[in-house]
Design a protein around this motif. Structure first.
Motif, PDB file in Angstrom:
ATOM      1  N   VAL A 163      50.214 -51.456  23.032  1.00  0.00           N
ATOM      2  CA  VAL A 163      50.412 -50.319  22.124  1.00  0.00           C
ATOM      3  C   VAL A 163      50.044 -50.719  20.696  1.00  0.00           C
ATOM      4  N   ALA A 164      50.416 -51.936  20.304  1.00  0.00           N
ATOM      5  CA  ALA A 164      50.133 -52.411  18.946  1.00  0.00           C
ATOM      6  C   ALA A 164      48.631 -52.444  18.680  1.00  0.00           C
ATOM      7  N   TYR A 165      47.862 -53.069  19.599  1.00  0.00           N
ATOM      8  CA  TYR A 165      46.419 -53.170  19.382  1.00  0.00           C
ATOM      9  C   TYR A 165      45.735 -51.817  19.536  1.00  0.00           C
ATOM     10  N   GLY A 166      46.285 -50.950  20.363  1.00  0.00           N
ATOM     11  CA  GLY A 166      45.746 -49.604  20.472  1.00  0.00           C
ATOM     12  C   GLY A 166      45.869 -48.865  19.150  1.00  0.00           C
ATOM     13  N   TRP A 167      47.005 -49.028  18.493  1.00  0.00           N
ATOM     14  CA  TRP A 167      47.231 -48.397  17.190  1.00  0.00           C
ATOM     15  C   TRP A 167      46.270 -48.960  16.150  1.00  0.00           C
ATOM     16  N   LEU A 168      46.073 -50.269  16.158  1.00  0.00           N
ATOM     17  CA  LEU A 168      45.228 -50.929  15.157  1.00  0.00           C
ATOM     18  C   LEU A 168      43.741 -50.614  15.333  1.00  0.00           C
ATOM     19  N   ARG A 169      43.350 -50.243  16.544  1.00  0.00           N
ATOM     20  CA  ARG A 169      41.922 -50.029  16.821  1.00  0.00           C
ATOM     21  C   ARG A 169      41.509 -48.559  16.834  1.00  0.00           C
ATOM     22  N   SER A 170      42.450 -47.656  16.608  1.00  0.00           N
ATOM     23  CA  SER A 170      42.124 -46.230  16.662  1.00  0.00           C
ATOM     24  C   SER A 170      42.287 -45.591  15.287  1.00  0.00           C
ATOM     25  N   ILE A 171      41.622 -44.459  15.107  1.00  0.00           N
ATOM     26  CA  ILE A 171      41.675 -43.761  13.826  1.00  0.00           C
ATOM     27  C   ILE A 171      43.086 -43.219  13.599  1.00  0.00           C
ATOM     28  N   ARG A 172      43.637 -43.496  12.438  1.00  0.00           N
ATOM     29  CA  ARG A 172      44.955 -42.995  12.064  1.00  0.00           C
ATOM     30  C   ARG A 172      44.757 -41.981  10.938  1.00  0.00           C
ATOM     31  N   SER A 173      45.090 -40.740  11.191  1.00  0.00           N
ATOM     32  CA  SER A 173      44.907 -39.691  10.189  1.00  0.00           C
ATOM     33  C   SER A 173      45.710 -39.974   8.921  1.00  0.00           C
ATOM     34  N   SER A 174      46.844 -40.617   9.075  1.00  0.00           N
ATOM     35  CA  SER A 174      47.684 -40.935   7.916  1.00  0.00           C
ATOM     36  C   SER A 174      47.025 -41.965   7.001  1.00  0.00           C
ATOM     37  N   LEU A 175      46.102 -42.750   7.545  1.00  0.00           N
ATOM     38  CA  LEU A 175      45.386 -43.761   6.759  1.00  0.00           C
ATOM     39  C   LEU A 175      43.971 -43.320   6.414  1.00  0.00           C
ATOM     40  N   GLY A 176      43.488 -42.328   7.129  1.00  0.00           N
ATOM     41  CA  GLY A 176      42.118 -41.882   6.895  1.00  0.00           C
ATOM     42  C   GLY A 176      41.091 -42.852   7.435  1.00  0.00           C
ATOM     43  N   GLY A 177      41.457 -43.634   8.436  1.00  0.00           N
ATOM     44  CA  GLY A 177      40.518 -44.593   9.004  1.00  0.00           C
ATOM     45  C   GLY A 177      41.163 -45.425  10.098  1.00  0.00           C
ATOM     46  N   ILE A 178      40.443 -46.468  10.514  1.00  0.00           N
ATOM     47  CA  ILE A 178      40.918 -47.383  11.550  1.00  0.00           C
ATOM     48  C   ILE A 178      41.565 -48.588  10.881  1.00  0.00           C
ATOM     49  N   PRO A 179      42.824 -48.888  11.188  1.00  0.00           N
ATOM     50  CA  PRO A 179      43.516 -49.991  10.511  1.00  0.00           C
ATOM     51  C   PRO A 179      42.725 -51.297  10.475  1.00  0.00           C
ATOM     52  N   PHE A 180      42.163 -51.714  11.610  1.00  0.00           N
ATOM     53  CA  PHE A 180      41.430 -52.983  11.625  1.00  0.00           C
ATOM     54  C   PHE A 180      40.216 -52.962  10.694  1.00  0.00           C
ATOM     55  N   GLU A 181      39.628 -51.787  10.460  1.00  0.00           N
ATOM     56  CA  GLU A 181      38.476 -51.704   9.561  1.00  0.00           C
ATOM     57  C   GLU A 181      38.893 -51.843   8.104  1.00  0.00           C
ATOM     58  N   MET A 182      40.167 -51.636   7.832  1.00  0.00           N
ATOM     59  CA  MET A 182      40.652 -51.616   6.455  1.00  0.00           C
ATOM     60  C   MET A 182      41.147 -52.971   5.971  1.00  0.00           C
ATOM     61  N   LEU A 183      41.123 -53.974   6.851  1.00  0.00           N
ATOM     62  CA  LEU A 183      41.723 -55.263   6.503  1.00  0.00           C
ATOM     63  C   LEU A 183      40.829 -56.150   5.658  1.00  0.00           C
ATOM     64  N   GLY A 184      39.635 -55.682   5.315  1.00  0.00           N
ATOM     65  CA  GLY A 184      38.737 -56.485   4.495  1.00  0.00           C
ATOM     66  C   GLY A 184      39.011 -56.373   3.014  1.00  0.00           C
ATOM     67  N   SER A 185      39.972 -55.550   2.628  1.00  0.00           N
ATOM     68  CA  SER A 185      40.291 -55.408   1.212  1.00  0.00           C
ATOM     69  C   SER A 185      41.800 -55.490   1.026  1.00  0.00           C
ATOM     70  N   GLU A 186      42.202 -55.913  -0.156  1.00  0.00           N
ATOM     71  CA  GLU A 186      43.626 -56.008  -0.456  1.00  0.00           C
ATOM     72  C   GLU A 186      44.280 -54.625  -0.407  1.00  0.00           C
ATOM     73  N   ALA A 187      43.564 -53.637  -0.957  1.00  0.00           N
ATOM     74  CA  ALA A 187      44.098 -52.272  -0.940  1.00  0.00           C
ATOM     75  C   ALA A 187      44.283 -51.779   0.488  1.00  0.00           C
ATOM     76  N   GLY A 188      43.302 -52.073   1.342  1.00  0.00           N
ATOM     77  CA  GLY A 188      43.388 -51.649   2.735  1.00  0.00           C
ATOM     78  C   GLY A 188      44.525 -52.318   3.469  1.00  0.00           C
TER      79      GLY A 188
END
Length: 229
Positions: A163-188
């Motif tokens: 469930v954890a990795y499923g959440w991290l790999r899918s688009i989250r509307s609350s974040l406006g993107g995919i969590p794993f894609e956002m980890l390249g920046s401090e803001a993300g």
């Protein structure tokens, strides 16, 4: 279906083709024939105003994801070696956590596998392709640590790894993107961790509401059993 990162990669690839056209000495090897002078001249003119990868990624991702600055080349081998050693140290810390659960980690093997895996925060590229060419190899170390920290927190929040990795790999509307894609920046990274904490708080509230109902149902069931006797 074309994903945003695929469109971006296609745009960047077009720039690479223009550069290849301009490098006339490589025409025979790359294209199998000499290219017309006019084509080379027009490609060269286009490149005068063609955005760099840095500018492209900056425009596409206001969170300045890590792959925005991965095109810069450095010859600072000491910096690269230091980054690799820091990666090993980071993997050893991961191994220490796993060892507490009774498992032992092959540090070098684990790092090698991680380096050869495509990562969303790198534009779905492998860190091994970037560690020795990026102008900021420290960013690779930061990504490793961020992925591990976020994955650990996600497993704590969602209880199971799947469930954890499923959440991290899918688009989250609350974040406006995919969590794993956002980890390249401090803001993300901050956004993802804040969202995980919000999910944990929401789950705690839900459980607090459910618990009295469950207790009351169990109590009523107990009373029913006693009456039956």
């Amino acid at each position: 279906m074309t994903m945003p990162h695929q469109r971006m990669d296609a745009f960047c690839r077009a720039g690479e083709i223009l550069v290849g056209i301009v490098k006339t000495m490589q025409h025979m090897q790359i294209w199998g024939a000499e290219l017309p002078d006019r084509l080379v001249s027009e490609a060269e003119e286009a490149l005068r105003h063609y955005p760099s990868w840095l500018e492209l990624r900056d425009a596409a991702d206001d969170q300045r994801s890590m792959h925005t600055w991965m095109v810069r080349v450095t010859e600072d081998t000491q910096q690269q070696d230091d980054a690799y050693l820091k990666l090993l140290e980071a993997v050893e810390r991961v191994g220490a956590e796993l060892a507490s659960d009774g498992a032992r980690l092959d540090t070098v093997g684990y790092l090698q596998a991680w380096l050869e895996t495509e990562h969303p925060a790198l534009g779905y590229r492998q860190p091994v392709e970037l560690l020795f060419t990026t102008g900021n190899p420290e960013g690779i170390v930061e990504l490793f640590e961020a992925e591990h920290s976020v994955a650990r927190e996600a497993k704590r929040v969602f209880k199971t790894e799947g469930v954890a990795y499923g959440w991290l790999r899918s688009i989250r509307s609350s974040l406006g993107g995919i969590p794993f894609e956002m980890l390249g920046s401090e803001a993300g990274r901050i956004k993802v961790m804040d969202e995980l904490r919000r999910c944990a708080a929401a789950e705690a509230i839900r459980m607090a509401r459910v618990a009295p109902i469950a207790d009351r149902a169990a109590h009523d069931a107990g009373r029913t059993n006693l009456k039956g006797k």
